[in-house]
Write a protein that holds these residues in place. Structure first.
Motif, PDB file in Angstrom:
ATOM      1  N   ILE A 185      -7.878  -2.022   3.483  1.00 40.76           N
ATOM      2  CA  ILE A 185      -6.621  -2.387   2.817  1.00 40.76           C
ATOM      3  C   ILE A 185      -6.169  -1.272   1.877  1.00 40.76           C
ATOM      4  N   ASP A 186      -7.114  -0.633   1.195  1.00 43.83           N
ATOM      5  CA  ASP A 186      -6.744   0.502   0.331  1.00 43.83           C
ATOM      6  C   ASP A 186      -6.046   1.588   1.155  1.00 43.83           C
ATOM      7  N   ALA A 187      -6.599   1.863   2.316  1.00 40.69           N
ATOM      8  CA  ALA A 187      -6.018   2.910   3.169  1.00 40.69           C
ATOM      9  C   ALA A 187      -4.643   2.485   3.676  1.00 40.69           C
ATOM     10  N   ALA A 188      -4.542   1.214   4.079  1.00 39.16           N
ATOM     11  CA  ALA A 188      -3.253   0.714   4.581  1.00 39.16           C
ATOM     12  C   ALA A 188      -2.198   0.781   3.480  1.00 39.16           C
ATOM     13  N   ALA A 189      -2.600   0.418   2.268  1.00 42.55           N
ATOM     14  CA  ALA A 189      -1.656   0.409   1.150  1.00 42.55           C
ATOM     15  C   ALA A 189      -1.187   1.823   0.825  1.00 42.55           C
ATOM     16  N   ALA A 190      -2.116   2.766   0.794  1.00 36.61           N
ATOM     17  CA  ALA A 190      -1.744   4.150   0.472  1.00 36.61           C
ATOM     18  C   ALA A 190      -0.786   4.701   1.529  1.00 36.61           C
ATOM     19  N   ARG A 191      -1.095   4.386   2.771  1.00 37.71           N
ATOM     20  CA  ARG A 191      -0.250   4.864   3.865  1.00 37.71           C
ATOM     21  C   ARG A 191       1.145   4.214   3.800  1.00 37.71           C
ATOM     22  N   ALA A 192       1.157   2.920   3.479  1.00 35.60           N
ATOM     23  CA  ALA A 192       2.447   2.208   3.404  1.00 35.60           C
ATOM     24  C   ALA A 192       3.312   2.777   2.287  1.00 35.60           C
ATOM     25  N   GLN A 193       2.703   3.090   1.161  1.00 34.62           N
ATOM     26  CA  GLN A 193       3.487   3.635   0.044  1.00 34.62           C
ATOM     27  C   GLN A 193       4.149   4.957   0.414  1.00 34.62           C
ATOM     28  N   ALA A 194       3.469   5.710   1.253  1.00 33.73           N
ATOM     29  CA  ALA A 194       3.978   7.037   1.617  1.00 33.73           C
ATOM     30  C   ALA A 194       4.920   6.995   2.823  1.00 33.73           C
ATOM     31  N   ALA A 195       5.084   5.824   3.420  1.00 33.10           N
ATOM     32  CA  ALA A 195       5.897   5.731   4.645  1.00 33.10           C
ATOM     33  C   ALA A 195       7.372   5.935   4.311  1.00 33.10           C
ATOM     34  N   PRO A 196       8.166   6.363   5.300  1.00 37.21           N
ATOM     35  CA  PRO A 196       9.589   6.611   5.044  1.00 37.21           C
ATOM     36  C   PRO A 196      10.400   5.317   4.894  1.00 37.21           C
TER      37      PRO A 196
ATOM     38  N   PHE B 144       3.786  -6.120  -7.153  1.00 38.47           N
ATOM     39  CA  PHE B 144       4.987  -6.780  -7.671  1.00 38.47           C
ATOM     40  C   PHE B 144       5.025  -6.701  -9.196  1.00 38.47           C
ATOM     41  N   ARG B 145       3.908  -7.027  -9.815  1.00 38.81           N
ATOM     42  CA  ARG B 145       3.876  -7.029 -11.296  1.00 38.81           C
ATOM     43  C   ARG B 145       4.115  -5.630 -11.853  1.00 38.81           C
ATOM     44  N   ALA B 146       3.763  -4.629 -11.059  1.00 35.84           N
ATOM     45  CA  ALA B 146       3.989  -3.251 -11.503  1.00 35.84           C
ATOM     46  C   ALA B 146       5.410  -2.779 -11.176  1.00 35.84           C
ATOM     47  N   GLY B 147       6.212  -3.684 -10.614  1.00 42.37           N
ATOM     48  CA  GLY B 147       7.598  -3.309 -10.313  1.00 42.37           C
ATOM     49  C   GLY B 147       7.744  -2.458  -9.067  1.00 42.37           C
ATOM     50  N   GLU B 148       6.763  -2.492  -8.208  1.00 44.17           N
ATOM     51  CA  GLU B 148       6.777  -1.615  -7.029  1.00 44.17           C
ATOM     52  C   GLU B 148       7.318  -2.292  -5.767  1.00 44.17           C
ATOM     53  N   LEU B 149       7.628  -3.588  -5.863  1.00 45.59           N
ATOM     54  CA  LEU B 149       8.177  -4.277  -4.686  1.00 45.59           C
ATOM     55  C   LEU B 149       9.612  -4.708  -4.995  1.00 45.59           C
TER      56      LEU B 149
ATOM     57  N   HIS C  61       6.648  -3.428   1.511  1.00 41.82           N
ATOM     58  CA  HIS C  61       7.083  -2.263   0.736  1.00 41.82           C
ATOM     59  C   HIS C  61       8.453  -1.765   1.186  1.00 41.82           C
ATOM     60  N   ALA C  62       9.073  -2.477   2.142  1.00 40.47           N
ATOM     61  CA  ALA C  62      10.436  -2.148   2.608  1.00 40.47           C
ATOM     62  C   ALA C  62      10.499  -0.784   3.285  1.00 40.47           C
TER      63      ALA C  62
END
Lengths: 327, 331
Positions: free
Chosen positions: B302-313, B34-39, B91-92
């Motif tokens: 969690i790192d893996a889940a986060a990376a995967r979530a960022q790349a999701a459609p 959130f603080r990085a403006g990514e959410l 991450h919507a």
């Protein structure tokens, strides 16, 4: 065909549906003794687990209906008078109408919320409201407003069998009118308007108890050589726009009779549909016969002065067909 | 046979610690995003309150129901929700547990009995009461737990829920997570008397517990839930805890002044529920290295889940219109 009173037809539907589906649960204020008669006899037949009086706590009850449905049951919540739905409005507006979308379609909510509504009986401002415009605006709730005994039975059955929330508004204390109810399994689909009377000169869309007034008006108009077509939408969500538009294409005039207050009424929405999709079909302005933007006064003489009447429908139509500015 | 809720076993403690770590790691990540403006929206973090949700949900199965709050990530994960599905939701993304339609305040997974986080303060009270009625009708010993805060305890529906649940002997565990704040209003300003006392007139048993001590929460909740499964009617459990993060991660952007002291926050950070769980594990004889292994495992997960979530459609906007009704095509 059997002759049943409006309220008896709902009672018949409840008996049949609760017999058919053991997961239907009826709860609400005074459902056991049944003030209107629509839930009469159900407690004795189905027992206290399935038919249950509640405390007077509408804000909780509407939320409970959501929780029961989410947990696999099919609640029917009777809220007595539709004004009490405002007390329970939070969970209707914030939970019931939204959770299907909010959960990405996970949560199915087979809920029927029923209540008596409308004026005409000196029940005054807090027992005479017509709240369906609010429910229409929520988006995720079907709204059924039957005008007669047969439709009441058929629409109620459709409501309780649906996996989506439905508001079912009945004429409450005005529910004693007799009507024809088809024998056997009788279902009325949502979103299918009925043409109550055919005519060439004007389309009258009349909602719920207004159909009877429109019918009286149509008879008087016929005596004046004006043939009115009466459309009963039966459900406001979904709304059968096609049947209304097809009728306008024939008559080229539209009057909507609605006992909601005028501003943002169901009539307003139907008028908007006509203006948007039927502009080229119309040769006169769309007119609304509604309750003016006042709450219902008590004295019969005062109530009559604001409640829609067949006389107002007649004069509105006559002004339209004679191409004068309507009242 | 009654279970012994005197002390959780080392195995139970470790499982609860791991679940608390999943919540902490996930939320540290979400706060940073959130603080990085990514959410797309602010998040209400449960950081500091993990022991409360975890100690209670340890006694619940997928067949039991919970309702949660706007601060609902912790309850979702405590009840067994999938971290990837939740992170993707926030991450919507289309892979989100609600397909990107609900977001941070509405994470829900009905297959796990999670009836959803809720953006209306106290919104879960009616839903949980209804689910408890359903559980009673089901007759299989299921329970419904309603998580709410001390802020929601001032909604009238709490009284209504206690009245109905007591009258009908519903298996409803009302869990008031008392974190001292109703958004930005101090509890002392908003709440009269003791919330625990509110159960007494309804004949509802009530207990309070140090909500930052996962062992204590587990013990008290275990007893209450077991009683409920045996047709014991409702209970109120008050867990004293604290959110060491803000009401919402975005608050620093709109608040003109701070509403609580650094000392107050620090005093609660000193009672961090994860640190205390580590201490409890140490008391059982668990070696530090073994605890570190768990930490690494969770971090990797969690790192893996986060990376995967960022790349999701992204979700498909064409779906929006069809999402209001389940049977829209039927008419």
């Amino acid at each position: 065909m059997a002759k049943r009173r409006f309220i008896q037809a709902i009672n018949d539907a409840m008996f049949e549906e609760m017999e058919r589906d053991p997961r239907i649960i009826l709860f609400g204020e005074d459902v056991e003794i049944s003030m209107f008669g629509d839930t009469k006899g159900l407690r004795d037949h189905f027992g206290p687990d399935r038919v249950r009086d509640t405390p007077i706590c509408e804000a909780l009850l509407t939320g409970m209906a959501v929780g029961m449905a989410a947990a696999g049951w099919r609640p029917v919540l009777h809220m007595m008078f539709s004004n009490f739905m405002y007390t329970g409005f939070d969970a209707i507006a914030n939970q019931m109408s939204k959770l299907h979308l909010m959960t990405g379609g996970q949560m199915k909510l087979p809920i029927t919320v029923m209540a008596g509504f409308g004026g005409g009986r000196s029940t005054a401002a807090q027992h005479s409201d017509c709240p369906y415009p609010l429910f229409m605006n929520l988006g995720g709730i079907n709204v059924a407003v039957p005008s007669n005994a047969g439709d009441a039975k058929g629409l109620f059955k459709t409501a309780v069998r649906s996996n989506d929330p439905a508001i079912f508004l009945e004429p409450g204390g005005r529910g004693g009118e007799l009507g024809e109810v088809p024998d056997g399994e009788h279902l009325v689909s949502f979103g299918k308007a009925a043409i109550r009377r055919e005519g060439r000169d004007v389309t009258i869309v009349a909602i719920g108890a207004m159909v009877k007034l429109a019918d009286q008006a149509a008879k008087a108009l016929a005596a004046n050589g004006v043939e009115a077509e009466i459309i009963d939408p039966r459900t406001l969500v979904p709304l059968d726009e096609e049947t209304i538009l097809a009728s306008i294409a024939k008559t080229r005039r539209l009057v909507i009779v609605d006992e909601a207050r005028d501003r943002c009424s169901a009539a307003s929405q139907i008028a908007a549909v006509a203006a948007d999709r039927g502009f080229g079909l119309l040769k006169a302005p769309v007119k609304r016969v509604t309750v003016p933007n006042v709450c219902m006064p008590y004295a019969p003489v005062l109530e009559r002065s604001v409640y829609p009447s067949s006389e107002r429908i007649v004069s509105t139509v006559l002004a339209l067909v004679s191409n004068q500015e309507a009242i | 046979m009654r279970n012994d809720y005197q002390n959780p076993s080392q195995e139970t403690l470790l499982a609860m610690y791991e679940r608390m770590l999943v919540i902490r790691e996930t939320e540290e990540y979400l706060g940073a995003q959130f603080r990085a403006g990514e959410l797309p929206a602010g998040v209400h973090l449960y950081i500091g309150q993990e022991a409360s949700g975890v100690g209670i949900c340890a006694h619940l199965s997928d067949e039991d129901w919970i309702t949660s709050t706007h601060r609902g990530h912790g309850h979702f994960l405590a009840k067994g929700g999938d971290p990837y599905a939740m992170i993707a939701e926030i991450h919507a993304k289309a892979d989100g547990v609600c397909g990107g339609f609900g977001g941070t305040m509405h994470v829900a997974d009905l297959s796990r009995g999670i009836l959803g986080a809720n953006g209306i303060v106290g919104g879960g009270l009616g839903i949980a009461t209804g689910a408890a009625f359903a559980a009673k009708l089901d007759g299989k010993g299921k329970v419904a737990a309603c998580f709410f805060g001390d802020g929601a305890a001032n909604q009238g529906t709490l009284m209504e829920a206690m009245n109905v649940a007591s009258l009908w002997k519903l298996p409803l565990l009302l869990v008031c997570e008392h974190n001292g704040w109703s958004e930005f209003t101090r509890s002392e300003v908003a709440t009269s008397g003791n919330i625990l006392d509110r159960a007494q007139p309804f004949g509802i048993p009530a207990q309070e517990v140090d909500g930052n001590d996962v062992g204590a929460v587990w013990r008290v909740a275990g007893e209450m839930i077991e009683a409920m499964r045996n047709d014991g009617g409702p209970g109120l459990l008050l867990t004293h805890t604290y959110r060491t993060r803000g009401h919402v991660e975005a608050e620093i952007n709109f608040l003109s002044q701070s509403y609580r002291s650094e000392e107050e926050v620090a005093s609660w950070e000193a009672r961090d529920p994860l640190d205390r769980a580590v201490a409890l594990l140490a008391e059982t004889g668990m070696a530090t290295e073994e605890i570190l292994v768990v930490r690494e495992r969770v971090k990797t997960l969690i790192d893996a889940a986060a990376a995967r979530a960022q790349a999701a459609p992204d979700p498909d906007p064409a779906l929006v219109k069809s999402m209001m009704f389940s049977e829209v095509d039927a008419w």
